[in-house]
Motif scaffolding. Structure first.
Motif, PDB file in Angstrom:
ATOM      1  N   ASN A   1       0.673  -1.358  -0.415  1.00  0.00           N
ATOM      2  CA  ASN A   1       0.013   0.169   0.236  1.00  0.00           C
ATOM      3  C   ASN A   1       0.838   1.494   0.222  1.00  0.00           C
ATOM      4  O   ASN A   1       2.266   1.123   0.528  1.00  0.00           O
ATOM      5  N   PRO A   2       0.579   2.427  -0.571  1.00  0.00           N
ATOM      6  CA  PRO A   2       1.272   3.263  -0.451  1.00  0.00           C
ATOM      7  C   PRO A   2       1.561   3.843   0.902  1.00  0.00           C
ATOM      8  O   PRO A   2       2.636   4.533   1.245  1.00  0.00           O
TER       9      PRO A   2
ATOM     10  N   GLN B   1       4.999   1.933   1.151  1.00  0.00           N
ATOM     11  CA  GLN B   1       6.191   3.191   0.558  1.00  0.00           C
ATOM     12  C   GLN B   1       6.784   4.172   0.731  1.00  0.00           C
ATOM     13  O   GLN B   1       7.887   3.902   0.408  1.00  0.00           O
ATOM     14  N   THR B   2       5.800   4.578   1.140  1.00  0.00           N
ATOM     15  CA  THR B   2       5.869   6.389   2.202  1.00  0.00           C
ATOM     16  C   THR B   2       7.346   6.184   3.182  1.00  0.00           C
ATOM     17  O   THR B   2       8.236   6.521   3.198  1.00  0.00           O
TER      18      THR B   2
END
Length: 911
Positions: A50-51, A54-55
């Motif tokens: 999920n984003p 990634q962050t």
């Protein structure tokens, strides 16, 4: 000049100390600049991405670079790494976890700003609070993800915990932005100020619980839980029900403790190897290194290492079985581990630790504190020293290494056993400056009983001492010592500073104690034979020219080959000599031999039970002027009271222990004429144990048993062993033992306490016990007493001994004086009957040789009144001998006639 010792611990010391040793807690000094590698590249599972993750990975890259100049951000890096790993391993999306991760990303995304501002002490405090909140968040996510899907949804308290954690993160974000002078409002509403999201499954669970009587009703009903699980297409097992009813707060707390350990260990690794290397391990899944597990000795890879991949026993084997489970099959399942650790017990650890602890050439001890619980006997101890060898007689370690040991090394106890090289200690100094965690290990969080070791730092923030603490529950104060060390050489750099002495300390007595004298009720055994056995002459009739002579030395030997409880055997050799002249003398035929015995002082002889001739057979014939040795064995019966003693002695006669025994041997010829001789047996006492010189012995207590002719004794000897005051018959009397006795006396009010020592001896013939006399007012043992008496094997007890020994000084003594209070003794020497008089006669004249009376002169007949003829003595003797021989000839002729008559009758010759 070395800097004074400074403590950076956040734990209050249990004792007071000088200001130069323990200043008020304050902010740590600025850490040294370390070179830490940067860069991170983590492989995310393609099945779940999920984003937010990634962050987080992007932020990890930035934090790894930031660690080059500001190593105090390492805890934040490690905690975010843990959260990423947990979420990456999850197989379902959870909005609450994602929301919390977004807030964390937003907070940590501001940390790179630290490179452009001056880091003040206020900024460091904000970072420290941030790390604490991160630790709470990581523990919450890890605990939440460890729950099953059904129990996770039905636990309505989870949302509240996420809300509290989010609020704490929001507070930290505001503090961090103010500290860094950041004014950002674009994402505050989108991330910080938004409400905690709710998953559809959470809403469904809340409605289900409301419609079925509340959360407590659902948790207690397996059917309701299964009904809700069916809506999620999940199953219900015992683990699900257990998770529903467990205390989530306790689990979160335990996870926080484990995270603290991971932070300390990983920060040290980060300082040594760089954050980049740690981050790189997350992506090396296709080039994994193989490790050998120290717990099960098997090879493994990290990717295949699960929470139950390793199976082992917690304890070392004993008598082919493992005491942890009593079986050969492994009883514990954990993850594989490449390095030895102290987090939980495993059997291979004890082999390694005992190979160091049990030998004197493996370590150089610097300092040790130890305290013992006087009720449970449980020890609390801490130790610091230098490791010299990993195994006894092995090669010395190349790098200077410090060894710290805390607690008892046992699979049943909490313990710590770890080594530190000089390089690791230097890195650890930086870790302590970042985490402020100076406590090395503590066996218990309780202040009543624990053992602990702590690092102490100099003003420069470098470890320069170890503080050791040990306290038992029965002690008012702990033992606390500070050992200065040089981390470059891992050696002791100064004298040990004793800050506190614990244990049960006594008061100084006001005066001297009164020690009673030894009381003994005892016989007096002779240590040497009464005298040398006497020799006696042959007593024979004039018509039997036989001389008996004892040729064995000593005259009689007792129980040489046999031993019984009712009979004593006597063996000897007597020579029978025919003293008739060679010319004109005749052989002598002896028909029988007999024996009788008596003890000196008795007036009559008693026949023996039996007599056996070993080398000859009666009747036997002895030629003139010849001798014939006869070896005999007689059985002398014991009196009834001696038989009850059930004593079997070898080489000594029990019947003759008090007075000599005399054995009369009598031989007889065909005419019934007899000759006899007396053999005497004098008892040889056993050697008796005696006191040793005062330099080797403190006391010698004994009594002599006249019935058994032995000495019962106990020696009280000094001891050369550490913490041992003396030994009673080999039983150690230690300082700890005496303190336990005083503690027992203080609780019970009894001032005479049994030491728990003593045993039966000689098969129950005698026994001994020991007691301690306690001065309750001064709280110390002032004397020890020992009682020896006859044991259970003796029904008629006659002897005993009660002795006292002043107790040597021991333990810590307070300067305050108190009045002496002597113990109230209850155990006294038993009441015994008076010892009977054993002054038996040692000799008498009953068997002394008395010459035969002279023959009365014959009266001659004559005319004159009173006229008589006196014959010479030799003529009278010849006439007497002639009469005797004529009588013997007549008797022999009569027997010969009888024999001839019988012979003719048998052959049928005449009537």
């Amino acid at each position: 000049m070395p800097h004074p010792i400074r403590s950076r611990t956040l734990v209050q010391s249990p004792t007071t100390a000088p200001d130069d040793l323990y200043p008020p807690p304050g902010p740590p000094p600025r850490s040294r600049t370390l070179t830490i590698l940067s860069g991170v590249n983590t492989v995310v599972d393609p099945m779940f991405s999920n984003p937010s993750l990634q962050t987080a990975l992007s932020i990890l890259d930035q934090l790894a670079d930031l660690g080059r100049t500001l190593p105090f951000v390492a805890p934040a890096f490690i905690l975010l790494k843990i959260i990423v790993e947990v979420e990456n391993n999850a197989r379902d999306v959870d909005l609450k976890c994602t929301d919390l991760l977004d807030r964390i990303n937003f907070m940590l995304g501001h940390l790179p700003q630290l490179q452009t501002v001056t880091v003040t002490e206020a900024t460091r405090q904000v970072i420290d609070r941030m790390n604490g909140v991160l630790k709470q968040a990581a523990a919450l996510i890890e605990t939440y993800r460890s729950q099953g899907r059904v129990s996770r949804r039905l636990a309505l308290g989870n949302k509240e915990k996420f809300s509290i954690c989010a609020q704490n993160i929001n507070t930290c974000i505001n503090d961090l932005m103010i500290s860094l002078q950041i004014h950002q409002t674009t994402q505050l509403d989108a991330i910080v100020n938004r409400a905690i999201p709710s998953d559809p499954e959470d809403d469904a669970a809340q409605k289900f619980i409301a419609s079925h009587g509340g959360v407590n009703v659902v948790k207690e009903s397996r059917e309701l839980v299964k009904q809700f699980a069916d809506t999620l297409e999940q199953g219900v097992d015992d683990q699900t029900m257990e998770q529903l009813n467990m205390n989530l707060s306790d689990t979160i707390h335990d996870n926080q403790v484990e995270l603290e350990k991971k932070i300390n260990a990983t920060v040290s690794e980060a300082i040594l190897d760089g954050l980049k290397d740690i981050a790189a391990q997350m992506r090396e899944t296709d080039k994994e290194q193989k490790f050998v597990c120290v717990q099960c000795n098997e090879e493994y890879r990290d990717s295949a290492n699960g929470p139950a991949s390793c199976s082992f026993h917690r304890a070392d084997p004993w008598n082919r079985n493992y005491p942890c489970c009593g079986s050969q099959h492994p009883c514990t399942f954990k993850s594989h581990r490449a390095n030895h650790h102290c987090e939980y017990a495993y059997n291979n650890f004890f082999k390694r630790a005992w190979g160091i602890i049990n030998y004197t050439d493996t370590c150089d001890k610097f300092a040790q504190v130890e305290d013992t619980n006087l009720e449970t006997n449980k020890e609390q101890k801490a130790y610091v020293g230098q490791l010299l060898r990993w195994v006894s007689r092995g090669e010395r370690v190349q790098d200077p290494t410090l060894l710290i040991r805390i607690g008892s090394i046992s699979w049943k106890e909490k313990y710590y056993f770890h080594t530190f090289t000089a390089k690791e200690l230097l890195a650890l100094s930086e870790v302590i400056n970042i985490t402020h965690q100076c406590t090395i290990f503590r066996t218990s969080s309780s202040e009543r009983e624990y053992a602990m070791a702590e690092w102490l730092l100099s003003r420069d923030g470098v470890i320069n001492a170890v503080r050791l603490t040990a306290k038992a529950e029965t002690s008012d104060l702990p033992f606390v010592s500070v050992c200065p060390i040089d981390i470059n050489t891992c050696t002791k750099s100064g004298e040990i500073v004793v800050l506190s002495e614990g244990g049960l300390r006594s008061y100084t007595p006001r005066g001297e104690y009164r020690i009673p004298p030894t009381v003994r009720v005892s016989a007096t055994l002779a240590e040497k034979p009464l005298r040398v056995p006497r020799t006696f002459k042959t007593v024979t009739s004039p018509s039997l020219p036989v001389v008996l002579k004892v040729t064995s030395g000593p005259p009689l030997t007792a129980n040489a080959d046999y031993a019984r409880n009712d009979i004593d055997y006597f063996e000897g050799i007597v020579s029978i000599v025919n003293k008739s002249p060679v010319n004109g003398g005749e052989p002598i035929t002896l028909e029988s031999i007999s024996a009788a015995f008596r003890l000196v002082g008795d007036e009559t002889y008693t026949p023996v039970t039996s007599i056996k001739i070993i080398n000859e057979m009666f009747p036997l014939t002895v030629d003139p002027r010849q001798s014939l040795p006869v070896r005999f064995l007689v059985e002398v019966p014991r009196p009834e009271e001696d038989e009850k003693m059930d004593i079997r002695w070898w080489n000594r006669a029990y019947i003759a222990r008090g007075r000599p025994l005399r054995l009369k041997l009598t031989v007889a010829d065909l005419e019934g004429e007899e000759a006899s001789i007396v053999c005497e047996y004098v008892f040889t006492p056993y050697s008796l144990d005696k006191p040793k010189p005062e330099s080797e012995e403190i006391a010698f207590f004994h009594f002599d048993d006249a019935d058994r002719c032995n000495r019962a004794y106990i020696r009280v000897s000094p001891s050369t062993r550490e913490d041992t005051l003396l030994e009673i018959d080999g039983n150690e009397v230690t300082t700890t033992k005496l303190q336990q006795i005083v503690w027992s006396a203080l609780k019970s009010g009894e001032s005479e306490i049994e030491l728990g020592m003593g045993c039966e001896r000689a098969g129950g013939d005698w026994e001994w016990k020991a007691w301690a006399l306690v001065d309750i007012n001064c709280r110390r043992v002032y004397a020890l007493k020992v009682l020896l008496n006859q044991g259970t094997n003796v029904s008629d007890k006659k002897y005993a001994c009660l002795g006292y020994v002043p107790c040597p000084p021991y333990g810590g003594v307070l300067r305050n004086t108190r009045q002496i209070r002597h113990a109230a003794e209850k155990v006294l020497i038993p009441s015994l009957p008076p010892i009977p008089d054993t002054n038996y006669p040692t000799d008498d004249k009953l068997d002394d040789y008395v010459p035969p009376p002279a023959v009365a002169p014959a009266q001659a007949s004559g005319a004159g009144a009173g006229a008589s003829t006196v014959l010479p003595a030799d003529v009278s003797a010849r006439l007497s001998s002639i009469d005797t021989n004529l009588s013997r000839i007549a008797v022999s002729l009569e027997k010969l006639v009888e024999i001839l008559t019988v012979t003719r009758g048998v052959n049928g010759q005449g009537k």
